[in-house]
Design an enzyme around this catalytic site. Structure first.
Site, mmCIF file in Angstrom:
data_model
loop_
_atom_site.group_PDB
_atom_site.id
_atom_site.type_symbol
_atom_site.label_atom_id
_atom_site.label_comp_id
_atom_site.label_asym_id
_atom_site.label_seq_id
_atom_site.Cartn_x
_atom_site.Cartn_y
_atom_site.Cartn_z
ATOM 1 N N ASP A 16 -14.439 2.982 7.530
ATOM 2 C CA ASP A 16 -13.345 3.659 6.837
ATOM 3 C C ASP A 16 -13.767 4.122 5.455
ATOM 4 O O ASP A 16 -13.346 5.190 5.000
ATOM 5 C CB ASP A 16 -12.131 2.735 6.717
ATOM 6 C CG ASP A 16 -11.002 3.405 5.952
ATOM 7 O OD1 ASP A 16 -10.435 4.376 6.485
ATOM 8 O OD2 ASP A 16 -10.711 2.982 4.822
ATOM 9 N N HIS A 61 0.842 -1.196 0.000
ATOM 10 C CA HIS A 61 0.000 0.000 0.000
ATOM 11 C C HIS A 61 0.876 1.244 0.000
ATOM 12 O O HIS A 61 1.963 1.259 0.571
ATOM 13 C CB HIS A 61 -0.909 0.025 1.232
ATOM 14 C CG HIS A 61 -1.925 1.125 1.188
ATOM 15 N ND1 HIS A 61 -3.138 0.998 0.540
ATOM 16 C CD2 HIS A 61 -1.904 2.379 1.685
ATOM 17 C CE1 HIS A 61 -3.819 2.128 0.658
ATOM 18 N NE2 HIS A 61 -3.091 2.983 1.348
ATOM 19 N N ARG A 88 -13.042 12.707 4.457
ATOM 20 C CA ARG A 88 -11.771 13.412 4.662
ATOM 21 C C ARG A 88 -11.298 14.091 3.389
ATOM 22 O O ARG A 88 -10.697 15.160 3.419
ATOM 23 C CB ARG A 88 -10.701 12.432 5.155
ATOM 24 C CG ARG A 88 -10.904 11.975 6.593
ATOM 25 C CD ARG A 88 -10.026 10.788 6.925
ATOM 26 N NE ARG A 88 -8.630 11.037 6.595
ATOM 27 C CZ ARG A 88 -7.787 10.109 6.141
ATOM 28 N NH1 ARG A 88 -8.197 8.877 5.939
ATOM 29 N NH2 ARG A 88 -6.537 10.431 5.879
ATOM 30 N N LYS A 139 -7.831 -1.378 6.712
ATOM 31 C CA LYS A 139 -8.087 -2.135 5.484
ATOM 32 C C LYS A 139 -7.122 -3.301 5.346
ATOM 33 O O LYS A 139 -7.503 -4.406 4.950
ATOM 34 C CB LYS A 139 -7.986 -1.215 4.267
ATOM 35 C CG LYS A 139 -9.080 -0.173 4.169
ATOM 36 C CD LYS A 139 -9.090 0.504 2.841
ATOM 37 C CE LYS A 139 -7.945 1.457 2.630
ATOM 38 N NZ LYS A 139 -8.056 2.700 3.392
ATOM 39 N N SER A 191 -6.603 4.413 8.796
ATOM 40 C CA SER A 191 -7.313 4.101 7.559
ATOM 41 C C SER A 191 -6.594 2.999 6.793
ATOM 42 O O SER A 191 -7.201 2.003 6.373
ATOM 43 C CB SER A 191 -7.422 5.356 6.683
ATOM 44 O OG SER A 191 -7.991 5.052 5.427
#
Length: 432
Positions: free
Chosen positions: A163, A84, A170, A189, A185
Site C-alpha cells: 500500500d 482515519h 496513485r 493499514k 488502502s
C-alpha cells in the site's frame, strides 16, 4: 507467474480477477517485478471498471499479507481505537482527536499517510513540528501507545509495504478517487496496525474524493464490510467538505488550529466534528460508555486541560517541540478582501486546497518537498455577512509573487450573494 498485461487487459474489459491473481499482482508490484507503469495502468482500468466486493477484499488481504501485522490489543491488554479520514481540505481532525481520546484513558494508535493531491496528509502536518519523528519502528510504536497512550506514525517499511508504494503511485497518476482502492488502502493499514475499533471520517463534497452523499455511502459500506470480515468494529461518519474544515489550510497552520481546538478555542465546525469522532471512539472502547457519555468526557478533557497535556506528552515522546512558537511561519502574509457586500453563499474547498498546493503546501509529484509554513486562513465561512473590502482570508506564502497568485485564487473561491445559503451541517450521516 502472472502476466500483468493480461490482468490489465481483462480488468479493462470488465472481467473479474481471482483472489490468487490479485494476490500475485500485489506481490509482484511490491518486490519490483511489476513496474510502476503497469500498476498505474491497472489502477486506471479499475477506475473505469471498478472492483467487486470480493475483489476489494482480496486486494485488502493481499496488501496486508505483503508485510508484518501488529496485534495491539494483545500487546497492551486493552482495546485500542483508531480514526482515519478519506482526506479533505483543512482536515486536521486526527491531530485533535488523538490527545482527547488518550486523555480519557483510551489507547489511540494510528499509522497515517501523506497528502494526496489537494488534500493534506497527517504526517505532513506533524512534520511541521520541529523534531517530530514519524518513522518509529513497530516496537517503539507499541511501547509508546502503552506508555503515553498515543502514537501517530508513518507506515513502516514492514507494514503493508504494497500500500505504501501504491499510495504514492496513485497520487501522481490521477487514480486517487476510486472507492475500492480508497477502501482497500485505508482498511489494509487499519487492520494491519491492530486497532480493534475504527472510526472513519468519509468526506463528502467539493473538496473531497467523494463528491456526492450516495458515493460516500458506497465507500463507507465497503469499508464497514471489510472491517466486519476481519472481525473489527467500524463506524463511518459522513461529513461535509463543500468548504474547508475549520479556518486553516496548510501544515503548520493546521497544527496550530488543532492545538487551539483541544484547548477549547477552535472554530465551531471543526470542534463539532472532533467531539463527534471522540464520542464514537470512546463508545467503541472498553470503557463501557455510550455516545452521550463519550461526548461529555471529551468535552471535559478539553475544558480541564488534560487533552492539551496529553498532546504535549505525545509530541515530546516522538522528539518534537510542542510549543506553538516553534512552528514555522511564512515570509509573506497577504489579506484577501471581499469584492462586494453580501452573504457568503459558497467557499469552494477544492479551490482553496489547490491554492495551498500551489503555494507549496502540497505535492504535484511524489518527490516534491513541502513548505510547511504556507497556506490559507479562511476567517469568513459560508453563511456569514460581509462588507465590501472586509478581510475574508489570509494567504501565507514564501514570496510576494506566489502570494499574489494565491490571493486571486482564494477570492475566486468565495461567492457572495444577497440571500443566505441553507444552514450548514458538518455531520451528514453515519454508517455502521
Amino acid at each position: 507467474m502472472i502476466r500483468a498485461a493480461d490482468l490489465i487487459e481483462r480488468k479493462r474489459n470488465g472481467e473479474q480477477l481471482s483472489d490468487e491473481e490479485i494476490a500475485e499482482l500485489v506481490v509482484g508490484f511490491t518486490r519490483g517485478d511489476v513496474p510502476d507503469y503497469q500498476m498505474a495502468a491497472w489502477c486506471m482500468a479499475v477506475y473505469f471498471k471498478g472492483l467487486s466486493g470480493r475483489e476489494t477484499h482480496a486486494l485488502t488481504d493481499a496488501m496486508i499479507r505483503s508485510g508484518d501485522t501488529i496485534d495491539l490489543s494483545a500487546a497492551l491488554g486493552r482495546r485500542v481505537v483508531d480514526k482515519h479520514s478519506t482526506g479533505g481540505v483543512g482536515d486536521k481532525t486526527s491531530i485533535a482527536v488523538g490527545p482527547i481520546v488518550a486523555a480519557c484513558g483510551v489507547p489511540f494508535g494510528k499509522m497515517s499517510g501523506r497528502g494526496l493531491g489537494h488534500t493534506g496528509g497527517t504526517l505532513d502536518k506533524l512534520e511541521s513540528i520541529p523534531g517530530y519523528d514519524v518513522e518509529l519502528g513497530i516496537d517503539q510504536f507499541v511501547q509508546q501507545v502503552r506508555e503515553i497512550g498515543l502514537a501517530i506514525i508513518g507506515q513502516t517499511g514492514d507494514l503493508v509495504p504494497a500500500d505504501k508504494r501504491l499510495y504514492a503511485l496513485r497520487d501522481v497518476t490521477a487514480t486517487v478517487d476510486i472507492a475500492p482502492l480508497i477502501a482497500s488502502s485505508i482498511m489494509s493499514k487499519k487492520l494491519a496496525a491492530g486497532a480493534d475499533a475504527i472510526v472513519l471520517d468519509v468526506k463528502v463534497g467539493d473538496g473531497a474524493f467523494m463528491k456526492t452523499l450516495d458515493d460516500a455511502r458506497v465507500l463507507a459500506e465497503q469499508m464497514v464490510d471489510i472491517g466486519r470480515r476481519a472481525g473489527r468494529e467500524v463506524v463511518c461518519l459522513l461529513t461535509d467538505m463543500d468548504q474547508p474544515l475549520g479556518a486553516t489550510v496548510g501544515n503548520a497552520l493546521e497544527i496550530r488550529e488543532a492545538v487551539e481546538t483541544i484547548s477549547g478555542e477552535g472554530p465551531q465546525d471543526f470542534t463539532e466534528l472532533v467531539l463527534d469522532a471522540c464520542a464514537h471512539l470512546l463508545a467503541l472502547s472498553d470503557l463501557d460508555i455510550d455516545l452521550e457519555e463519550g461526548r461529555l468526557r471529551a468535552e471535559r478533557a478539553m475544558a480541564d486541560g488534560s487533552a492539551r497535556a496529553a498532546y504535549e506528552r505525545w509530541i515530546r515522546a516522538q522528539g518534537g517541540d510542542p510549543s506553538l512558537a516553534a512552528l514555522p511561519g511564512a515570509n509573506v502574509v497577504a489579506e484577501v478582501r471581499a469584492p462586494r457586500s453580501g452573504v457568503v453563499t459558497r467557499l469552494a474547498a477544492l479551490q482553496v486546497g489547490i491554492a495551498s498546493l500551489e503555494l507549496g503546501g502540497g505535492r504535484r509529484t511524489k518527490d516534491d518537498r513541502i513548505d510547511h509554513s504556507v497556506g490559507v486562513v479562511c476567517s469568513v465561512k459560508r453563511g456569514q455577512t460581509v462588507d465590501a473590502g472586509q478581510p475574508l482570508a489570509e494567504v501565507h506564502a514564501r514570496d510576494e509573487e506566489s502570494a499574489a497568485r494565491a490571493v486571486e485564487a482564494v477570492v475566486a473561491a468565495y461567492e457572495i450573494g444577497d440571500d443566505a445559503p441553507p444552514e450548514h451541517c458538518i455531520l451528514l450521516d453515519v454508517v455502521a
